[in-house]
Design an enzyme around this catalytic site. Structure first.
Site, PDB file in Angstrom:
ATOM      1  CB  CYS A 151      -0.566  -0.625   0.708  1.00 47.01           C
ATOM      2  SG  CYS A 151      -2.173  -1.312   1.340  1.00 47.01           S
TER       3      CYS A 151
ATOM      4  NE  ARG B  47      -7.020  -3.851   1.991  1.00 48.64           N
ATOM      5  CZ  ARG B  47      -7.986  -5.461   2.093  1.00 48.64           C
ATOM      6  NH1 ARG B  47      -9.232  -4.372   1.719  1.00 48.64           N
ATOM      7  NH2 ARG B  47      -7.591  -5.503   1.941  1.00 48.64           N
ATOM      8  CG  LEU B  48      -1.619  -4.223  -4.429  1.00 47.48           C
ATOM      9  CD1 LEU B  48      -2.166  -4.137  -5.746  1.00 47.48           C
ATOM     10  CD2 LEU B  48       0.319  -4.294  -4.687  1.00 47.48           C
ATOM     11  CB  SER B  49      -6.670  -5.752  -2.022  1.00 50.94           C
ATOM     12  OG  SER B  49      -7.874  -4.648  -1.926  1.00 50.94           O
TER      13      SER B  49
ATOM     14  CG  ASN C 299       3.361  -0.312   2.344  1.00 49.81           C
ATOM     15  OD1 ASN C 299       3.335  -1.928   1.948  1.00 49.81           O
ATOM     16  ND2 ASN C 299       4.830   0.718   2.403  1.00 49.81           N
ATOM     17  N   GLY C 300       3.139  -3.555   3.792  1.00 49.96           N
ATOM     18  CA  GLY C 300       3.468  -5.106   4.439  1.00 49.96           C
ATOM     19  C   GLY C 300       2.911  -5.358   4.153  1.00 49.96           C
ATOM     20  CD  GLU C 301       1.218  -8.344   2.623  1.00 49.89           C
ATOM     21  OE1 GLU C 301       0.233  -9.014   3.506  1.00 49.89           O
ATOM     22  OE2 GLU C 301       0.120  -8.616   1.420  1.00 49.89           O
TER      23      GLU C 301
ATOM     24  N   GLY D 127      14.481 -12.288  -5.406  1.00 50.34           N
ATOM     25  CA  GLY D 127      15.645 -13.079  -4.676  1.00 50.34           C
ATOM     26  C   GLY D 127      16.976 -12.149  -4.082  1.00 50.34           C
TER      27      GLY D 127
END
Length: 632
Positions: free
Chosen positions: A2, A51-53, A76-78, A365
């Site tokens: 996001c 938001r990028l869902s 923003n993140g995961e 990578g």
């Protein structure tokens, strides 16, 4: 993935948040989150979110509040381990309204305060406004996978955003060149601490959090990479098995997604290893993506196809023309906010656009080289420093001076090589490593920068921050010291390239090699598990034996080949003329025109100054886009 932004006016300012400004800040980040938007504005505080869902598509909208609406978050993140805490937090009385990681972070903050960051495994940049305490808490992940920039103005008001352009949109500062960051930019692909190329704009450092309260900020480092004490020694086989298991878990965690997912496949050992792990974890073929140029020596399609066949992926490729490369360059400098650090940023954008047609998440990578000693410069530096120390110990100074003078009389082809060894350089990290592998070394900068520019630079040493990082590490082994310094600096620029080029295409990129548990385990391995004989990334190669095709295991490291030097020397010489040699560029008074002309002439005559010219081209494009306000 996001885009986040915010404004907190101090009491001294007497201002309230203008929602129009907040929305402009938010919406200039449209590419980071095209799916949904939201704002929170209350008196002197405003937060914005795009938001990028990716996870929990039906809920998880932001800004998100806790149950009594005393705290609100933009994120923003995961965070891949968020579900690990769900039951524990429910038992403590926290009520979940969604299944997303955003809510987990908010509840962890309610329970643990600033210590919540220690619970998080993943990539993140978030801000939480605590109404009860009247304070803002912002944090950034351990390696800086997700960006976060801020401005603290003269009256104590605070602005933050995922990208610098949002801060400029809010007029938090006037866009001006930060001359003190120039030496760093010219030498090191980017800045090495919290400075940016914009005066007055800073970035929150990786592994740090910041608290704003009553017009003042407090910065605190919550995590650092430790190399000591080393693991209790055990057999190579045991080390490899344990490392592989942590790596496998890291890849598995990064498959968390409610949307299509794929990966960038170069055919190198790093991306191929990720593909090998993924192949046994997903249903159906992995979607893989590669990029290259028409020139055979400037693409890795052959090796990517080998890996694709081995793991039966659904493979896609894109070929970039030089016209496309240069046409997109100004726009990508805008996306990066600062001069592009690497030629490979442009092909990364194009492969991201290719991927965006098929998936919303990719694994990449990045990070393997910095944790496992994958760059050739590590082995070269270790060798040069080792021999150099012996040379200085056993050779009298007068004789060393005579050798140094003698090197200058040798033919250029020999002289250029020997000038980068202990025969002409002092045997220390700055000379044989930092300066030796810089874009513009200290001596080149002394000639390149104009007298006016030098007068505006407080400290001309481009490695002053690198020395601070070296002083901060607990590493005893020389290789570990180099890896630590690069993890704090060079890696950060690579991650910004990865984030901003993929987000320019509105896709999320994840980096399994930078799972902090994997990196922490790797840091405490003995040197032999990283570099052994002529082999770099030794433990990864051992772990992948019998899994990866031999052609990939045995191929030398290439980096990402871009035929830029030849283009600039021949049919695209006009790019150099426009951005390096033009009167408009010279009129800025930053660089010595005679030295710039000499550099260009040397490149045109056959010497390779590709990276230096690319840096100068980017600095001028950056000036035109951000300082001059020019729009393509």
């Amino acid at each position: 993935m996001c885009g986040i932004n915010g404004i907190i006016y101090s009491g001294k300012s007497g201002r309230t948040v203008d929602t129009d400004v907040l929305v402009r800040m938010r919406d200039i980040l449209h590419h980071r989150g095209p799916d949904e938007t939201g704002i929170f504005a209350e008196k002197n505080v405003g937060l914005g979110h795009r938001r990028l869902s990716i996870v929990d598509l039906e809920s998880g909208q932001q800004p998100m509040f806790n149950a009594d609406r005393s705290s609100v978050i933009v994120y923003n993140g995961e965070v891949y381990n968020h579900s690990d805490y769900r039951q524990e937090l429910k038992e403590k009385g926290y009520i979940y309204q969604s299944h997303c990681d955003t809510e987990a972070i908010l509840h962890l903050y309610e329970e643990f305060g600033a210590d919540c960051v220690h619970k998080l495994r993943g990539m993140f940049a978030f801000a939480i406004w605590n109404k009860d305490k009247n304070e803002l808490f912002i944090a950034r992940d351990r390696f800086g996978v997700k960006p976060l920039y801020y401005v603290l103005d003269g009256d104590g008001s605070f602005f933050f955003a995922s990208e610098i352009k949002a801060l400029l949109e809010a007029k938090a500062v006037k866009p001006e060149l930060n001359y003190n960051a120039l030496p760093d930019q010219l030498a090191n692909h980017g800045t090495s601490c919290d400075e940016t190329l914009f005066a007055g704009i800073k970035r929150l450092l990786p592994g740090h959090f910041l608290i704003w309260k009553d017009g003042e900020i407090r910065l605190e480092k919550y995590w650092d990479l430790e190399f000591e004490p080393k693991h209790e020694d055990r057999s190579d086989v045991e080390f490899v098995e344990e490392w592989l298991e942590i790596f496998r878990k890291s890849v598995e965690l990064r498959l968390m997604s409610d949307v299509p997912l794929g990966m960038f496949l170069s055919g190198g050992i790093d991306s191929s290893a990720i593909a090998a792990m993924m192949a046994g974890m997903v249903d159906g073929p992995i979607k893989t993506f590669s990029v290259g140029f028409a020139e055979r020596e400037a693409n890795e399609f052959e090796f990517a196809r080998i890996a694709s066949r081995a793991f039966k992926t659904d493979h896609h490729e894109i070929v970039i023309s030089p016209d496309e490369f240069f046409a997109k360059l100004p726009d990508l400098v805008w996306h990066e906010d600062e001069p592009l650090g690497f030629e490979a940023s442009i092909p990364l954008y194009f492969v991201s656009k290719l991927a965006e047609k098929h998936v919303k998440v990719v694994l990449t990578g990045e990070g393997s080289d910095e944790i496992l000693g994958g760059y050739g410069r590590y082995a070269k530096a270790l060798s040069l420093l080792g021999y150099g120390e012996k040379y200085e110990s056993y050779t009298p100074r007068f004789l060393r001076n005579a050798v140094r003078s003698g090197v200058g009389t040798l033919p250029n082809s020999v002289n250029r090589k020997l000038k980068r060894t202990f025969l002409t350089l002092d045997a220390n990290i700055e000379d044989l490593y930092f300066d030796n592998f810089a874009i513009f070394s200290k001596s080149r900068q002394a000639e390149l920068l104009s007298d006016d520019a030098k007068a505006l630079i407080e400290d001309a040493n481009p490695y002053r921050h690198l020395h601070k990082w070296l002083a901060a590490t607990d590493a005893k082994d020389l290789l570990d010291k180099l890896l630590y310094a690069d993890t704090k600096t060079y890696l950060h620029e690579l991650l910004m390239k990865q984030d901003q080029m993929s987000m320019a295409a509105s896709i999320e990129s994840r980096v399994p090699f930078l799972d902090h548990k994997l990196v922490e385990f790797t840091a405490k391995l003995p040197r032999r598990m990283k570099i052994r004989g002529g082999n770099t990334k030794w433990i990864l190669r051992e772990a992948m034996k019998g899994i990866l095709p031999g052609e990939i295991l045995e191929r030398p490291k290439m980096g990402f080949p871009v035929p830029l030097g030849r283009w600039l020397r021949n049919e695209y010489r006009h790019i150099v003329n426009e951005y390096v040699l033009s009167n408009r560029t010279s009129a800025r008074g930053i660089f010595n025109p005679d030295q710039v002309e000499t550099l260009v002439a040397s490149h045109n005559s056959g010497e390779d100054h590709t990276t230096r010219l690319f840096r100068l081209i980017n600095i001028e494009i950056w000036h035109r886009r951000f300082i001059d306000g020019e729009v393509n």
